[in-house]
Design a protein around this motif. Structure first.
Motif, mmCIF file in Angstrom:
data_model
loop_
_atom_site.group_PDB
_atom_site.id
_atom_site.type_symbol
_atom_site.label_atom_id
_atom_site.label_comp_id
_atom_site.label_asym_id
_atom_site.label_seq_id
_atom_site.Cartn_x
_atom_site.Cartn_y
_atom_site.Cartn_z
ATOM 1 N N UNK A 67 0.799 -1.286 -0.130
ATOM 2 C CA UNK A 67 -0.011 -0.192 -0.004
ATOM 3 C C UNK A 67 0.882 1.314 -0.103
ATOM 4 N N UNK A 68 0.529 2.055 -0.684
ATOM 5 C CA UNK A 68 1.160 3.410 -0.742
ATOM 6 C C UNK A 68 0.776 4.707 0.058
ATOM 7 N N UNK A 69 -0.420 4.130 0.534
ATOM 8 C CA UNK A 69 -1.151 5.214 1.544
ATOM 9 C C UNK A 69 -1.416 4.236 3.057
ATOM 10 N N UNK A 70 -1.411 5.141 4.099
ATOM 11 C CA UNK A 70 -1.972 4.649 5.222
ATOM 12 C C UNK A 70 -3.058 5.272 6.058
ATOM 13 N N UNK A 71 -3.773 4.989 6.712
ATOM 14 C CA UNK A 71 -4.518 5.765 7.624
ATOM 15 C C UNK A 71 -4.475 5.424 8.888
ATOM 16 N N UNK A 72 -5.040 6.529 9.762
ATOM 17 C CA UNK A 72 -5.385 6.480 10.984
ATOM 18 C C UNK A 72 -6.453 7.077 11.381
ATOM 19 N N UNK A 73 -7.412 6.919 12.229
ATOM 20 C CA UNK A 73 -8.781 7.756 12.493
ATOM 21 C C UNK A 73 -9.290 7.442 14.126
ATOM 22 N N UNK A 74 -9.851 8.478 14.558
ATOM 23 C CA UNK A 74 -10.318 8.662 15.870
ATOM 24 C C UNK A 74 -11.652 9.091 15.645
ATOM 25 N N UNK A 75 -12.478 9.320 16.869
ATOM 26 C CA UNK A 75 -13.821 9.854 16.629
ATOM 27 C C UNK A 75 -14.039 11.058 15.954
ATOM 28 N N UNK A 76 -13.022 11.832 15.784
ATOM 29 C CA UNK A 76 -13.184 13.071 15.042
ATOM 30 C C UNK A 76 -12.811 13.334 13.599
ATOM 31 N N UNK A 77 -11.600 12.420 13.193
ATOM 32 C CA UNK A 77 -11.072 12.619 12.017
ATOM 33 C C UNK A 77 -10.499 11.270 11.557
ATOM 34 N N UNK A 78 -10.279 11.346 10.297
ATOM 35 C CA UNK A 78 -9.344 10.129 9.586
ATOM 36 C C UNK A 78 -8.486 10.848 8.744
ATOM 37 N N UNK A 79 -7.140 10.459 9.070
ATOM 38 C CA UNK A 79 -6.075 11.044 8.311
ATOM 39 C C UNK A 79 -5.331 10.115 7.566
ATOM 40 N N UNK A 80 -5.324 10.253 6.205
ATOM 41 C CA UNK A 80 -4.412 9.568 5.366
ATOM 42 C C UNK A 80 -3.205 10.138 4.687
ATOM 43 N N UNK A 81 -2.105 9.270 4.844
ATOM 44 C CA UNK A 81 -0.925 10.039 4.356
ATOM 45 C C UNK A 81 -0.029 8.702 3.668
ATOM 46 N N UNK A 82 1.165 9.312 3.044
ATOM 47 C CA UNK A 82 2.136 8.498 2.469
ATOM 48 C C UNK A 82 3.443 9.089 2.159
ATOM 49 N N UNK A 83 4.241 8.641 1.590
ATOM 50 C CA UNK A 83 5.532 9.204 1.602
ATOM 51 C C UNK A 83 6.402 8.526 0.229
ATOM 52 N N UNK A 84 6.784 9.610 -0.624
ATOM 53 C CA UNK A 84 7.408 9.091 -1.833
ATOM 54 C C UNK A 84 8.479 8.021 -1.747
ATOM 55 N N UNK A 85 8.485 6.775 -2.351
ATOM 56 C CA UNK A 85 9.296 5.968 -2.079
ATOM 57 C C UNK A 85 9.154 4.869 -0.982
ATOM 58 N N UNK A 86 8.175 5.073 -0.353
ATOM 59 C CA UNK A 86 7.758 4.214 0.814
ATOM 60 C C UNK A 86 6.434 3.569 0.493
ATOM 61 N N UNK A 87 6.260 2.246 0.962
ATOM 62 C CA UNK A 87 5.057 1.796 0.773
ATOM 63 C C UNK A 87 4.853 0.643 2.202
ATOM 64 N N UNK A 88 3.702 0.434 2.646
ATOM 65 C CA UNK A 88 3.447 -0.444 3.678
ATOM 66 C C UNK A 88 2.980 -1.772 2.965
ATOM 67 N N UNK A 89 3.820 -2.853 3.597
ATOM 68 C CA UNK A 89 3.629 -4.166 3.023
ATOM 69 C C UNK A 89 3.219 -5.585 3.866
ATOM 70 N N UNK A 90 2.757 -6.534 3.378
ATOM 71 C CA UNK A 90 2.398 -7.353 4.188
ATOM 72 C C UNK A 90 3.025 -8.818 3.894
#
Length: 392
Positions: A67-90
């Motif tokens: 995934x080139x983007x990752x997200x976190x969320x609480x009761x007020x907001x969701x924030x999606x971010x990423x960085x050039x050259x980085x990905x999250x993998x499984x």
């Protein structure tokens, strides 16, 4: 080395043991006599490892999704971010085991013994490895067996993950949800932070994991019920099928152990690979194995694993203090951290690659008053632990 039956013995063929053995299976290491022992007799999918792509590793063939983007969320907001050259993998463990074991079994200089219990003790200029069939000697040994928990506060990360297939498309396969706190907090598990972790691989398929940061003495939560509630409330899904399921409880305590000796070295969790505040270990294990292999290739005695820098360990302990004493702040703390810190800096911090500027950026993104309070409580706890006669 002439007195030894093996040049290298590896106790345990899980993630850490196989990561090292697969590297040593390369033809350039054919001059080494290697013994690899493992209690299990067969391998199956039993877990999932995820990581940020901060370094190359030999198991790209086992990667299930990126995934080139990752997200976190609480009761007020969701924030999606990423960085050039980085990905999250499984990586699914069965794919990792297949890739690693194929390389190990193809290497004639590696002897793999499955269904074998082993113990080891350093003895003079080598290591005595006790097997059910007798004792052998190795010039050098790596022990990957999990250590006894070296806990002070007993906080653990308890989780259950289910691979879910839905009838309708509800997931975004381009975004990995690292932490979603929009799920029930507390309840009969009051005093614990609770979030959901979602790794979608298609619009209808995802690993959905229910996770709690809670004292280990608390009763286990009903993870499956929490996942059902999350799917209904967040995605409007009441019917789905479950394939693979995994569960675990990761101790969130420093477990770094210095080397047992000059020739018997801990590896993996026993060698401090698991980050106490996050549970991530994959990248640290790969980096440690690269270091060991480089030393062996150069004819050097492998250097001992080093503990994380003191400032990083202190920051982790402050965070754990907050999670233990103020779990209601966890949602805002983590979401604010991802939102207020540049993605690259935060990823480097989470993966033991932080520069001084990164450490300042992470510190600046954390709430000042709660962090100061946690640091004060931590200092007081240290004083009472070191000088119990002053407590009370």
């Amino acid at each position: 080395m002439s007195r030894a039956d093996y040049d290298v013995a590896i106790l345990g063929a899980g993630l850490a043991g196989l990561s090292l053995a697969a590297r040593l299976a390369a033809p350039c290491h054919a001059g080494l006599r290697i013994l690899l022992v493992e209690p299990r007799t067969t391998y199956r999918r039993d877990r999932t490892w995820s990581y940020w792509s901060v370094q190359p590793h030999p198991f790209e063939d086992a990667v299930a999704h990126r995934w080139e983007r990752w997200a976190v969320a609480d009761g007020r907001r969701e924030f999606v971010c990423g960085a050039a050259g980085l990905h999250y993998a499984t990586i699914q463990s069965d794919a990792f085991y297949r890739v690693a074991l194929e390389r190990v079994r193809a290497a004639s200089h590696i002897e793999l013994r499955l269904g074998t219990m082993a113990d080891a003790v350093e003895d003079g200029d080598g290591v005595r490895v006790r097997l059910q069939s007798g004792v052998v000697r190795a010039a050098l040994a790596f022990d990957t067996r999990p250590p006894r928990t070296i806990g002070r506060h007993g906080l653990s990360q308890a989780f259950l993950g289910q691979e879910i297939t839905t009838e309708e498309p509800v997931f975004d396969p381009g975004v990995a949800t690292i932490m979603d706190f929009r799920c029930g907090q507390g309840g009969r598990h009051g005093g614990a932070a609770h979030f959901t972790y979602v790794l979608p691989t298609s619009p209808r398929h995802a690993l959905v994991e229910d996770t709690w940061f809670a004292p280990a003495c608390r009763p286990l939560p009903d993870h499956r019920a929490a996942i059902r509630a999350y799917m209904a409330e967040r995605h409007g899904v009441h019917r789905y099928t479950v394939g693979f399921e995994e569960r675990g409880a990761l101790p969130m305590d420093p477990v770094f152990q210095p080397r047992a000796g000059a020739r018997l070295l801990p590896l993996g969790t026993a060698g401090g690979a698991t980050r106490p505040s996050t549970g991530y270990a994959f990248n640290a294990i790969q980096a440690r194995c690269d270091s060991i292999v480089a030393d062996l290739a150069a004819g050097r005695q492998p250097r001992p694993a080093r503990p994380r820098p003191g400032v990083v360990r202190y920051m982790d302990r402050v965070l754990l203090q907050l999670l233990e004493t103020k779990p209601d702040l966890a949602a805002g703390l983590f979401t604010g951290l991802f939102e207020g810190c540049a993605p690259g800096a935060l990823v480097r911090f989470l993966n033991d690659r932080a520069s001084l500027a990164d450490l300042f950026a992470v510190t600046a993104a954390m709430p000042l008053l709660p962090v100061a309070g946690a640091a004060a409580r931590l200092a007081m706890g240290e004083m009472e632990w070191l000088h119990p006669e002053t407590a009370g």
